[in-house]
Write an enzyme that holds these catalytic residues in place. Structure first.
Site, PDB file in Angstrom:
ATOM      1  N   LYS A  52     -11.220  10.318  -3.247  1.00 39.89           N
ATOM      2  CA  LYS A  52     -10.450   9.644  -4.301  1.00 39.89           C
ATOM      3  C   LYS A  52      -9.778   8.394  -3.738  1.00 39.89           C
ATOM      4  CE  LYS A  52     -10.100  13.932  -6.696  1.00 39.89           C
ATOM      5  NZ  LYS A  52      -9.572  15.274  -6.692  1.00 39.89           N
ATOM      6  N   GLN A  96      -4.326  18.211  -6.588  1.00 38.08           N
ATOM      7  CA  GLN A  96      -5.604  18.826  -6.222  1.00 38.08           C
ATOM      8  C   GLN A  96      -5.505  20.345  -6.337  1.00 38.08           C
ATOM      9  OE1 GLN A  96      -8.438  17.094  -5.535  1.00 38.08           O
ATOM     10  NE2 GLN A  96      -9.522  19.036  -5.385  1.00 38.08           N
ATOM     11  N   ASP A 119      -6.354  14.196 -15.138  1.00 39.24           N
ATOM     12  CA  ASP A 119      -7.282  15.328 -15.085  1.00 39.24           C
ATOM     13  C   ASP A 119      -7.557  15.873 -16.495  1.00 39.24           C
ATOM     14  OD1 ASP A 119      -8.411  16.211 -12.686  1.00 39.24           O
ATOM     15  OD2 ASP A 119      -6.505  17.011 -11.960  1.00 39.24           O
TER      16      ASP A 119
HETATM   17  N1  GUN Z   1     -10.403  21.030  -7.920  1.00 37.85           N
HETATM   18  C1  GUN Z   1     -11.719  21.107  -8.274  1.00 37.85           C
HETATM   19  N2  GUN Z   1     -11.997  20.270  -9.281  1.00 37.85           N
HETATM   20  C2  GUN Z   1     -10.850  19.640  -9.584  1.00 37.85           C
HETATM   21  C3  GUN Z   1     -10.511  18.645 -10.548  1.00 37.85           C
HETATM   22  O1  GUN Z   1     -11.331  18.180 -11.355  1.00 37.85           O
HETATM   23  N3  GUN Z   1      -9.223  18.242 -10.533  1.00 37.85           N
HETATM   24  C4  GUN Z   1      -8.298  18.751  -9.684  1.00 37.85           C
HETATM   25  N4  GUN Z   1      -7.054  18.298  -9.768  1.00 37.85           N
HETATM   26  N5  GUN Z   1      -8.570  19.673  -8.779  1.00 37.85           N
HETATM   27  C5  GUN Z   1      -9.852  20.100  -8.739  1.00 37.85           C
END
Ligand code: GUN
Length: 290
Positions: A52, A96, A119
């Site tokens: 990211k 995350q 998200d």
């Molecule tokens: N962990 C696995 N996929 C995701 C996601 O799309 N967003 C977040 N925040 N954590 C994750």
């Protein structure tokens, strides 16, 4: 078999985003900014978070990184989110997942301002997605729609099967596929579904998001099915330098002599998720209105 690789899809979307960001900044706006919170040292999560940051750097976005040890108190994260919610130099917040078991994931997600919830996991955005109203669409399902669009895969009137009902992928994927304009007829399967093949063997499009390698093989599908593999599973492999290799939820090899179209792992859906996060961050910046 046709491989639906996603590098080119990502490249096209990123090029557009980069231009969109440049135009936005040229009008006197601050560049879009994303704050990422990571708790603990799970290697897969660390990789995602690094991806990211790199994407932000590629596109000219600003990036704030917050890392906590595994034993951090829930209140400390909630306090940080409150601060980030109020900061005018932060457009987007991502925590995350998964979080350690002593932290209430739902409480954390619910505390993120719906305007910064890129998200799309907060009740506000989930509700609006359900209603078909403007919202932040969760990144993985949003990326899957982009793959279908890029490869000109029709959805209207098609039979789509989603295997997996998670809040992150399965449920929002099903909602998106059934939306007006996409118009697929959707079945959502779960771990208790009996005779998975009775659904998949008729399906035009199959989205597999179970986290279990070998969930789907060619004997369960039409010869010309489109298969989207969301799984990212680490399988130990001593012949690899890292000691493991990545496989999806689909038995990719079994499709080699079919006419099916499949997204690979790696090089498939995973590339799109980060790109869609960047698009949602761009949207958050555009909606902030300054
Ligand atoms: N962990 C696995 N996929 C995701 C996601 O799309 N967003 C977040 N925040 N954590 C994750």
């Amino acid at each position: 078999m046709e491989r639906l690789g996603c590098k080119k899809v990502r490249e096209q979307i990123e090029n557009n985003l980069k231009k969109r960001c440049e135009l936005f900044v040229s009008k006197g706006n601050r560049a879009p900014s994303l704050a990422v919170i990571l708790v603990g040292h799970d290697p897969a999560s660390e990789t995602y978070v690094n991806n990211k940051r790199e994407a932000c750097e590629r596109l000219g976005f600003l990036h704030f990184d917050y890392r906590f040890d595994e034993d951090v108190k829930e209140e400390e994260i909630l306090e940080l989110i409150m601060e980030l919610n109020g900061r005018s130099d932060v457009d987007a917040i991502l925590v995350q997942l998964p979080l350690p078991s002593h932290i209430d994931e739902r409480k954390i997600i619910n505390s993120i301002s719906e305007k910064k919830d890129v998200d799309g996991f907060s009740p506000y955005n989930v509700g609006r997605l359900m209603l078909g109203e403007e919202c932040f669409i969760p990144c993985t399902p949003k990326g899957i729609l982009e793959i279908l669009r890029y490869y000109d895969i029709p959805t209207a009137g098609k039979k789509a099967v989603v295997i997996g009902r998670s809040n992150i992928v399965g449920k929002p994927m099903a909602l998106l596929l059934m939306q007006k304009g996409i118009d697929a007829t959707v079945s959502v399967l779960n771990t208790k579904t009996r005779d998975i093949s009775s659904y998949t063997r008729d399906a035009d499009i199959i989205i597999v998001a179970t986290g279990a390698p070998g969930t789907l093989d060619s004997s369960m599908c039409r010869d010309d099915a489109v298969i989207i593999d969301v799984g990212v599973n680490r399988i130990s492999d001593s012949s690899r330098e890292k000691g493991y290799r990545l496989v999806g939820d689909v038995d990719y090899e079994s499709f080699k002599s079919t006419s099916a179209r499949l997204t690979p792992v790696p090089g498939g859906v995973g590339l799109m998720t980060v790109t869609m996060l960047m698009e949602n961050t761009m949207l958050a910046a555009e909606r902030r209105g300054n």
